[in-house]
Design a protein around this motif. Structure first.
Motif, PDB file in Angstrom:
ATOM      1  N   MET A 162       0.834  -1.201   0.000  1.00  0.00           N
ATOM      2  CA  MET A 162       0.000   0.000   0.000  1.00  0.00           C
ATOM      3  C   MET A 162       0.872   1.257   0.000  1.00  0.00           C
ATOM      4  O   MET A 162       0.689   2.145  -0.820  1.00  0.00           O
ATOM      5  CB  MET A 162      -0.907  -0.032   1.256  1.00  0.00           C
ATOM      6  CG  MET A 162      -2.049   0.985   1.183  1.00  0.00           C
ATOM      7  SD  MET A 162      -3.041   0.759  -0.310  1.00  0.00           S
ATOM      8  CE  MET A 162      -3.700   2.392  -0.529  1.00  0.00           C
ATOM      9  N   THR A 163       1.827   1.290   0.919  1.00  0.00           N
ATOM     10  CA  THR A 163       2.765   2.412   0.949  1.00  0.00           C
ATOM     11  C   THR A 163       3.454   2.538  -0.403  1.00  0.00           C
ATOM     12  O   THR A 163       3.679   3.642  -0.896  1.00  0.00           O
ATOM     13  CB  THR A 163       3.835   2.186   2.029  1.00  0.00           C
ATOM     14  OG1 THR A 163       3.168   1.810   3.218  1.00  0.00           O
ATOM     15  CG2 THR A 163       4.642   3.447   2.285  1.00  0.00           C
ATOM     16  N   ASP A 164       3.776   1.387  -0.995  1.00  0.00           N
ATOM     17  CA  ASP A 164       4.496   1.416  -2.260  1.00  0.00           C
ATOM     18  C   ASP A 164       3.642   2.009  -3.385  1.00  0.00           C
ATOM     19  O   ASP A 164       4.138   2.772  -4.202  1.00  0.00           O
ATOM     20  CB  ASP A 164       4.971   0.007  -2.627  1.00  0.00           C
ATOM     21  CG  ASP A 164       6.158  -0.388  -1.771  1.00  0.00           C
ATOM     22  OD1 ASP A 164       5.964  -1.139  -0.803  1.00  0.00           O
ATOM     23  OD2 ASP A 164       7.273   0.080  -2.063  1.00  0.00           O
ATOM     24  N   ASN A 218       1.198   4.163  -2.958  1.00  0.00           N
ATOM     25  CA  ASN A 218       1.151   5.597  -2.660  1.00  0.00           C
ATOM     26  C   ASN A 218       2.414   6.295  -3.130  1.00  0.00           C
ATOM     27  O   ASN A 218       2.365   7.395  -3.672  1.00  0.00           O
ATOM     28  CB  ASN A 218       1.005   5.823  -1.149  1.00  0.00           C
ATOM     29  CG  ASN A 218      -0.407   5.567  -0.682  1.00  0.00           C
ATOM     30  OD1 ASN A 218      -1.329   5.570  -1.491  1.00  0.00           O
ATOM     31  ND2 ASN A 218      -0.565   5.333   0.599  1.00  0.00           N
ATOM     32  N   ALA A 219       3.546   5.634  -2.907  1.00  0.00           N
ATOM     33  CA  ALA A 219       4.829   6.220  -3.288  1.00  0.00           C
ATOM     34  C   ALA A 219       4.883   6.401  -4.803  1.00  0.00           C
ATOM     35  O   ALA A 219       5.257   7.467  -5.302  1.00  0.00           O
ATOM     36  CB  ALA A 219       5.974   5.347  -2.800  1.00  0.00           C
ATOM     37  N   TYR A 253       2.413   6.658  -6.867  1.00  0.00           N
ATOM     38  CA  TYR A 253       1.459   7.703  -7.228  1.00  0.00           C
ATOM     39  C   TYR A 253       2.060   9.095  -7.018  1.00  0.00           C
ATOM     40  O   TYR A 253       2.030   9.956  -7.893  1.00  0.00           O
ATOM     41  CB  TYR A 253       0.188   7.531  -6.390  1.00  0.00           C
ATOM     42  CG  TYR A 253      -0.734   8.728  -6.407  1.00  0.00           C
ATOM     43  CD1 TYR A 253      -1.572   8.968  -7.496  1.00  0.00           C
ATOM     44  CD2 TYR A 253      -0.775   9.621  -5.339  1.00  0.00           C
ATOM     45  CE1 TYR A 253      -2.406  10.066  -7.514  1.00  0.00           C
ATOM     46  CE2 TYR A 253      -1.604  10.719  -5.348  1.00  0.00           C
ATOM     47  CZ  TYR A 253      -2.415  10.943  -6.440  1.00  0.00           C
ATOM     48  OH  TYR A 253      -3.247  12.036  -6.460  1.00  0.00           O
ATOM     49  N   VAL A 254       2.665   9.291  -5.847  1.00  0.00           N
ATOM     50  CA  VAL A 254       3.104  10.645  -5.515  1.00  0.00           C
ATOM     51  C   VAL A 254       4.362  11.020  -6.305  1.00  0.00           C
ATOM     52  O   VAL A 254       4.576  12.194  -6.623  1.00  0.00           O
ATOM     53  CB  VAL A 254       3.283  10.805  -3.985  1.00  0.00           C
ATOM     54  CG1 VAL A 254       4.591  10.226  -3.513  1.00  0.00           C
ATOM     55  CG2 VAL A 254       3.176  12.276  -3.585  1.00  0.00           C
ATOM     56  N   ILE A 255       5.178  10.033  -6.677  1.00  0.00           N
ATOM     57  CA  ILE A 255       6.354  10.322  -7.499  1.00  0.00           C
ATOM     58  C   ILE A 255       5.902  10.799  -8.884  1.00  0.00           C
ATOM     59  O   ILE A 255       6.434  11.755  -9.440  1.00  0.00           O
ATOM     60  CB  ILE A 255       7.274   9.082  -7.601  1.00  0.00           C
ATOM     61  CG1 ILE A 255       7.966   8.829  -6.256  1.00  0.00           C
ATOM     62  CG2 ILE A 255       8.328   9.262  -8.695  1.00  0.00           C
ATOM     63  CD1 ILE A 255       8.749   7.531  -6.187  1.00  0.00           C
ATOM     64  N   ARG A 258       4.387  14.337  -8.636  1.00  0.00           N
ATOM     65  CA  ARG A 258       5.422  15.372  -8.504  1.00  0.00           C
ATOM     66  C   ARG A 258       5.935  15.771  -9.884  1.00  0.00           C
ATOM     67  O   ARG A 258       6.039  16.950 -10.214  1.00  0.00           O
ATOM     68  CB  ARG A 258       6.557  14.820  -7.642  1.00  0.00           C
ATOM     69  CG  ARG A 258       7.818  15.664  -7.690  1.00  0.00           C
ATOM     70  CD  ARG A 258       8.872  15.147  -6.727  1.00  0.00           C
ATOM     71  NE  ARG A 258      10.091  15.909  -6.840  1.00  0.00           N
ATOM     72  CZ  ARG A 258      11.252  15.428  -7.321  1.00  0.00           C
ATOM     73  NH1 ARG A 258      11.325  14.174  -7.723  1.00  0.00           N
ATOM     74  NH2 ARG A 258      12.308  16.183  -7.395  1.00  0.00           N
ATOM     75  N   LYS A 279       3.266  17.691 -11.888  1.00  0.00           N
ATOM     76  CA  LYS A 279       3.103  19.030 -11.346  1.00  0.00           C
ATOM     77  C   LYS A 279       4.212  19.952 -11.860  1.00  0.00           C
ATOM     78  O   LYS A 279       3.971  21.071 -12.284  1.00  0.00           O
ATOM     79  CB  LYS A 279       3.148  18.949  -9.823  1.00  0.00           C
ATOM     80  CG  LYS A 279       2.389  20.057  -9.149  1.00  0.00           C
ATOM     81  CD  LYS A 279       2.098  19.694  -7.698  1.00  0.00           C
ATOM     82  CE  LYS A 279       0.608  19.513  -7.488  1.00  0.00           C
ATOM     83  NZ  LYS A 279       0.242  19.121  -6.146  1.00  0.00           N
ATOM     84  N   LYS A 280       5.444  19.441 -11.817  1.00  0.00           N
ATOM     85  CA  LYS A 280       6.568  20.251 -12.274  1.00  0.00           C
ATOM     86  C   LYS A 280       6.487  20.479 -13.778  1.00  0.00           C
ATOM     87  O   LYS A 280       6.822  21.547 -14.275  1.00  0.00           O
ATOM     88  CB  LYS A 280       7.881  19.543 -11.954  1.00  0.00           C
ATOM     89  CG  LYS A 280       8.222  19.560 -10.502  1.00  0.00           C
ATOM     90  CD  LYS A 280       9.527  18.854 -10.323  1.00  0.00           C
ATOM     91  CE  LYS A 280      10.280  19.347  -9.145  1.00  0.00           C
ATOM     92  NZ  LYS A 280      11.672  18.890  -9.162  1.00  0.00           N
ATOM     93  N   ILE A 315      13.979  10.402  -0.845  1.00  0.00           N
ATOM     94  CA  ILE A 315      13.260   9.241  -1.378  1.00  0.00           C
ATOM     95  C   ILE A 315      13.929   7.942  -0.924  1.00  0.00           C
ATOM     96  O   ILE A 315      13.267   6.980  -0.584  1.00  0.00           O
ATOM     97  CB  ILE A 315      13.202   9.313  -2.928  1.00  0.00           C
ATOM     98  CG1 ILE A 315      12.489  10.594  -3.358  1.00  0.00           C
ATOM     99  CG2 ILE A 315      12.497   8.101  -3.487  1.00  0.00           C
ATOM    100  CD1 ILE A 315      12.420  10.781  -4.855  1.00  0.00           C
ATOM    101  N   VAL A 356      10.114   2.550   1.375  1.00  0.00           N
ATOM    102  CA  VAL A 356       9.509   1.954   0.181  1.00  0.00           C
ATOM    103  C   VAL A 356      10.563   1.139  -0.563  1.00  0.00           C
ATOM    104  O   VAL A 356      11.753   1.397  -0.434  1.00  0.00           O
ATOM    105  CB  VAL A 356       8.940   3.017  -0.790  1.00  0.00           C
ATOM    106  CG1 VAL A 356       7.659   3.588  -0.256  1.00  0.00           C
ATOM    107  CG2 VAL A 356       9.936   4.113  -1.035  1.00  0.00           C
TER     108      VAL A 356
END
Lengths: 255, 326
Positions: free
Chosen positions: A1-3, A5-6, A8-10, A13, A16-17, A91, A96
């Motif tokens: 699950m954490t992985d 999320n990781a 997704y958020v990578i 990011r 967004k940039k 990171i 993760v």
């Protein structure tokens, strides 16, 4: 699950940039269009009538390949930037898996690159190419897979370099040769022996070839694809897996 | 109290160089533990091992019950880290940096917003939360990193020279927040420093030099190991006073520049007795306490150089901008 999320958020990011830096989007779209219309237009006078298809149409899959190559590798070697400015540490000390970081980064490259591929692909009517909806959809899908493969390759490269001075080395000795040996500008089968072998070792060759398989109609002759679509896809998928694995291993390696 | 960090005979070699040489120590829960030593003493190497960034050559490090070498992921999920150099993404806002962190540490989605805002408030950055980090000052960046390090509620917060290169005001501001962490957040703080005044506030200290721990204890214990305080007295009649002190306390005071002086374990406890022994004779009393600098001097034979190091960040940013333009 954490992985998950990781991952997704990578990706978020990166997106967004990417959205924030308008100049990056503009210049990344400009490069393939310049090649397509300037180089393509000039060269089509040289290699015109005899070959069965206009040169601009011949290089179109190659230009998509170029879009993928540049945007995927640029996105991946931003890891060197992150290394240089410390963010990579943030990171690497997170709980993760290394492979999740690699997959996250590869998907970032895939996302950014797919947006650009879509924009460039939509130029097809301008060069007189006729594509069905199915061909467009398949091109996008394959484009994504190729982007993933090239992005993960870029990460393997990035693990070897420590600072941005290496950027021009990567540009001149990896990106440009990969582009010219991919069959983007000329058919691989026309290359002399040694170069033919080099291009067969180039993962991008199969990506460009897969796109040719999708877009070119039968009877393209010497300008047509060099390999079967099945072989292309097999190489793309297997190389992706191999690059992700390699990059994870290189990341895990501690000093 | 139980130990949350426990290190045994930890050694790390880089080729010929032994950066950390068989050190052992324990850190109790909810305390501030300071690693004091000059540059190159092995502080950063030790912290890198504890944060699972590098493996030890030999020896064992246990953080929060997990072996740093064998269970790095479990260790990582229970610690927060503030590195010596900034590890923020300067192209994201303060808030976005925190959200990114919360995600990769698996904080529940519905809690992320509240935790990020609380952390920003705690570090006094709430008003600037939507500003890009590249517009932040050095002190604000460091505070943001502490905020980020806390957002996943770690048991231990590691800080490598957290106040390096900050101006005095930012240092004070940051230090105020750090010293409140054990009580307000239940966090154990492990920090390295070469500032004596910061070391002074730690609950326990280990003095490291040349890769070895040469002394450890509370700042008070370390200072007392030098023989305690010295009390200085001005009296109306030094001879009479000296005699009375000898009668009452069994110590013969010395005399120097018109002042009597006597060695004392803890001056604040002994001064009342001294004054009682000398009715109407004492004109003034002062005492001197050994400093941590004296301690360091005694154990290593030299003083810690207080170097002011400029953060390399601004230079890097300039270079990055340059590279992007070309």
């Amino acid at each position: 699950m954490t992985d998950l999320n990781a991952i997704y958020v990578i990706v978020m990011r990166e997106l967004k940039k990417f959205v924030r830096e308008k100049s990056r989007l503009v210049s990344s779209i400009a490069r393939p269009l310049i090649w397509l219309f300037l180089v393509g237009a000039g060269m089509s006078r040289l290699v015109g009538p005899r070959t069965g298809m206009p040169y601009t149409r011949f290089i179109f899959p190659g230009i998509l390949g170029m879009t993928i190559l540049f945007s995927s590798i640029f996105s991946s070697i931003s890891i060197i930037w992150d290394k240089e400015f410390g963010f990579l540490k943030e990171i690497l000390v997170a709980p993760v898996r290394r492979s999740s970081i690699v997959i996250g980064k590869s998907l970032s490259g895939t996302a950014v690159s797919s947006i650009q591929v879509f924009i460039v692909l939509m130029m097809f009517p301008v060069i007189g190419e006729r594509l069905s909806f199915f061909q467009v959809a398949l091109t996008l899908l394959v484009g994504m897979l190729v982007s993933f493969s090239i992005s993960s390759f870029g990460i393997v490269i990035a693990t070897f370099y420590e600072n941005y001075e290496s950027f021009s080395v990567i540009m001149n000795f990896i990106i440009m040769p990969m582009f010219f040996l991919s069959g983007a500008m000329y058919p691989v089968k026309l290359l002399p022996g040694a170069l033919k072998w080099a291009s067969r070792l180039n993962p991008l060759t199969y990506g460009v070839d897969a796109l040719k398989n999708i877009m070119f109609h039968a009877g393209a002759g010497a300008m047509g694809p060099d390999f079967s679509f099945t072989l292309d896809m097999l190489v793309i998928l297997l190389s992706s897996a191999a690059f992700v694995l390699l990059a994870s291993v290189f990341f895990e390696r501690k000093q | 109290m139980p130990a949350v960090i426990s290190v045994e005979a930890l050694t790390r070699k880089f080729g010929q160089l032994t950066a950390v040489d068989g050190i052992s120590f324990q850190v109790e829960e909810k305390t501030i533990f300071g690693f004091l030593g000059p540059n190159g003493a092995g502080k950063t190497t030790t912290i890198s091992i504890l944060c699972t960034l590098i493996n030890p050559t030999s020896g064992r490090a246990i953080v929060n019950g997990h072996d740093c070498k064998k269970e790095p992921r479990l260790v990582r999920s229970s610690i927060g880290i503030v590195f010596q150099d900034s590890t923020l993404d300067k192209d994201l806002t303060a808030y976005e940096n925190l959200v990114f962190h919360a995600y990769i540490y698996g904080v529940k989605k519905q809690e992320i917003r509240k935790r990020a805002e609380d952390a920003l408030r705690f570090m006094g950055l709430f008003e600037r939360k939507d500003d890009l980090v590249k517009r932040f000052s050095g002190g604000m960046k460091r505070r943001l990193e502490v905020a980020r390090g806390l957002i996943h509620r770690p048991r231990v917060l590691f800080m490598d020279e957290p106040t390096l290169g900050l101006d005095p005001q930012s240092r004070a501001h940051l230090w105020e927040a750090i010293s409140g962490l054990p009580k307000e957040h239940g966090v154990t703080v492990f920090m390295t420093t070469h500032y004596m005044d910061e070391a002074e506030v730690c609950d326990r200290l280990a003095i490291i030099d040349g890769g070895r721990i040469i002394a450890q204890g509370s700042p008070g214990e370390l200072k007392r190991s030098l023989g305690g305080d010295i009390i200085f007295l001005k009296t109306a009649d030094n001879k009479k006073a000296a005699l009375k002190i000898k009668e009452a306390l069994g110590i013969t005071p010395g005399e120097k520049e018109g002042e009597l002086f006597l060695a004392s374990g803890r001056a604040e406890e002994q001064i009342p007795a001294v004054i009682r022994a000398l009715p109407d004779l004492v004109l003034s009393v002062r005492f001197q306490r050994p400093t941590l600098n004296d301690v360091f001097l005694k154990f290593t034979g030299r003083e810690i150089r207080q170097q002011d190091v400029q953060g390399p960040d601004s230079l890097k940013e300039d270079l990055r901008a340059y590279v992007r333009r070309h």
